[in-house]
Design a protein around this motif. Structure first.
Motif, mmCIF file in Angstrom:
data_model
loop_
_atom_site.group_PDB
_atom_site.id
_atom_site.type_symbol
_atom_site.label_atom_id
_atom_site.label_comp_id
_atom_site.label_asym_id
_atom_site.label_seq_id
_atom_site.Cartn_x
_atom_site.Cartn_y
_atom_site.Cartn_z
ATOM 1 N N LEU A 155 0.048 28.815 -28.024
ATOM 2 C CA LEU A 155 -0.729 28.894 -26.788
ATOM 3 C C LEU A 155 -1.384 27.545 -26.510
ATOM 4 N N THR A 156 -1.436 27.181 -25.237
ATOM 5 C CA THR A 156 -2.187 25.997 -24.826
ATOM 6 C C THR A 156 -3.674 26.353 -24.773
ATOM 7 N N ASP A 157 -4.520 25.375 -24.507
ATOM 8 C CA ASP A 157 -5.954 25.665 -24.360
ATOM 9 C C ASP A 157 -6.173 26.680 -23.242
ATOM 10 N N ALA A 158 -5.449 26.504 -22.124
ATOM 11 C CA ALA A 158 -5.567 27.453 -21.019
ATOM 12 C C ALA A 158 -5.066 28.829 -21.435
ATOM 13 N N GLY A 159 -4.001 28.851 -22.248
ATOM 14 C CA GLY A 159 -3.457 30.117 -22.730
ATOM 15 C C GLY A 159 -4.430 30.860 -23.622
ATOM 16 N N ARG A 160 -5.110 30.128 -24.509
ATOM 17 C CA ARG A 160 -6.083 30.772 -25.390
ATOM 18 C C ARG A 160 -7.266 31.324 -24.596
ATOM 19 N N LEU A 161 -7.696 30.576 -23.588
ATOM 20 C CA LEU A 161 -8.799 31.036 -22.754
ATOM 21 C C LEU A 161 -8.401 32.289 -21.980
ATOM 22 N N LEU A 162 -7.200 32.277 -21.395
ATOM 23 C CA LEU A 162 -6.736 33.437 -20.635
ATOM 24 C C LEU A 162 -6.553 34.640 -21.551
ATOM 25 N N TYR A 163 -6.030 34.416 -22.750
ATOM 26 C CA TYR A 163 -5.817 35.526 -23.696
ATOM 27 C C TYR A 163 -7.131 36.212 -24.020
ATOM 28 N N ARG A 164 -8.178 35.435 -24.277
ATOM 29 C CA ARG A 164 -9.474 36.013 -24.625
ATOM 30 C C ARG A 164 -9.975 36.949 -23.520
ATOM 31 N N GLU A 165 -9.817 36.531 -22.273
ATOM 32 C CA GLU A 165 -10.274 37.355 -21.157
ATOM 33 C C GLU A 165 -9.316 38.507 -20.883
ATOM 34 N N ALA A 166 -8.010 38.255 -21.043
ATOM 35 C CA ALA A 166 -7.011 39.280 -20.737
ATOM 36 C C ALA A 166 -7.086 40.449 -21.704
#
Length: 326
Positions: free
Chosen positions: A77-88
């Motif tokens: 995961l990219t930084d954006a991916g990790r951030l989105l995963y946490r919220e998703a």
């Protein structure tokens, strides 16, 4: 305006994304992030690989950020991916719970409560609350799953569990905590051990002996006080068995694999039955607090809300001294 720049492009305005985003893409992304490859995610979702890849591409196009770096043998995961995963994860949990709430909406309380607990939680306040809840709401159902404390908290954070009863190392700002009880750990051996039945021992007699313990029995982890007690006893570095489950640590101690730590009130019956023997030290034992952990943002069904409220009220009504098991 720079075309394609998510920070400036009107296609990526928050209100527009919220209005047009396909929530199924978020669910697919959560499964993908929890997997190690597109192939694994496709198997879990029962979809074909191209469908998962296409869903990821649509989500990246909608968000305006690359979410996964992937190449042959590499998936991260990219930084954006990790951030989105946490919220998703939270969004996905909320959607799942909404469907459950609507299905269980009746005049009689009949929802399901899923509780995550650390192994061998022994607490009369908890047991009495469960009994009273069942008497008042016999149509409600419960499931109790034993996990490590870290896993139990993670399930609550992801809104996959109603609440947890576990040990706590780091407090998450997204969760609420209430101390349920305090227990004290001592050192024990089983009938196969040379020290079993001896009451003439001092802590210095334990120096260098092999031991068994918990995975979290480390200086930087939740059982740090127990680690310090083991160090005080100079048990040495030879750990012959470890587990996250208290029952399995107990099993190894009784089987004679080594000396090990257990909550004194939990071991009391085994001591009376001749299965365990307490060893020094006998005073100044390390105290460990067990907490109720819940997610204030999780939408709760009536059964969950009533049981958690009843447990918190029972804690408030019971002095800490009565919730301290020496």
């Amino acid at each position: 305006m720079t075309p394609g720049d998510p920070a400036r492009d009107p296609r990526y305005e928050p209100e527009r994304i919220a209005r047009e985003l396909d929530w199924n893409l978020l669910r697919t992304f959560v499964v993908l992030a929890d997997s190690h490859s597109i192939t694994e995610a496709a198997q879990r979702l029962r979809l074909k690989q191209p469908s998962v890849s296409a869903a990821l591409q649509r989500l990246e196009d909608r968000i305006g950020r690359k979410l996964v770096n992937r190449s042959p043998g590499h998936f991260q995961l990219t930084d954006a991916g990790r951030l989105l995963y946490r919220e998703a994860v939270e969004i996905n949990g909320s959607v799942l719970r909404l469907s459950t709430l609507v299905r269980e909406l009746t005049d009689e309380v009949q929802g399901h409560v899923k509780i995550e607990v650390a192994s061998h939680v022994i607490c009369p306040v908890f047991d009495q609350t469960l009994a009273a809840f069942h008497r008042s709401h016999p149509r409600a159902s419960l499931s109790i799953e034993v996990r490590s404390s870290a896993e139990a908290s993670a399930e609550v954070l992801a809104k996959r569990a109603s609440f947890a009863i576990c040990l706590v190392r780091d407090h998450s700002p997204k969760l609420e905590y209430r101390r349920l009880y305090r227990e004290y750990f001592g050192l024990f051996c089983g009938p196969e051990h040379a020290f079993f039945g001896r009451d003439d021992l001092t802590i210095s007699d334990l120096a260098g002996l092999g031991s068994v313990s918990f995975e979290t029995d480390r200086l930087q982890d939740v059982l740090r006080p127990v680690t310090l007690m083991r160090a005080q006893a100079d048990l040495g570095q030879r750990i012959t068995g470890v587990s996250t489950n208290l029952e399995e640590v107990r099993r190894m101690i009784i089987a004679g694999l080594g000396i090990g730590p257990l909550p004194v009130h939990v071991a009391a019956r085994d001591v009376r039955d001749g299965l365990l023997w307490q060893l020094p030290p006998y005073t100044d034992l390390p105290a460990i607090d067990v907490h109720v952990v819940w997610n204030p943002k999780a939408i709760k069904n009536r059964a969950e809300d009533l049981l958690l409220t009843a447990l918190l009220e029972a804690i408030e009504a019971t002095p800490m001294e009565e919730r301290t098991y020496r």
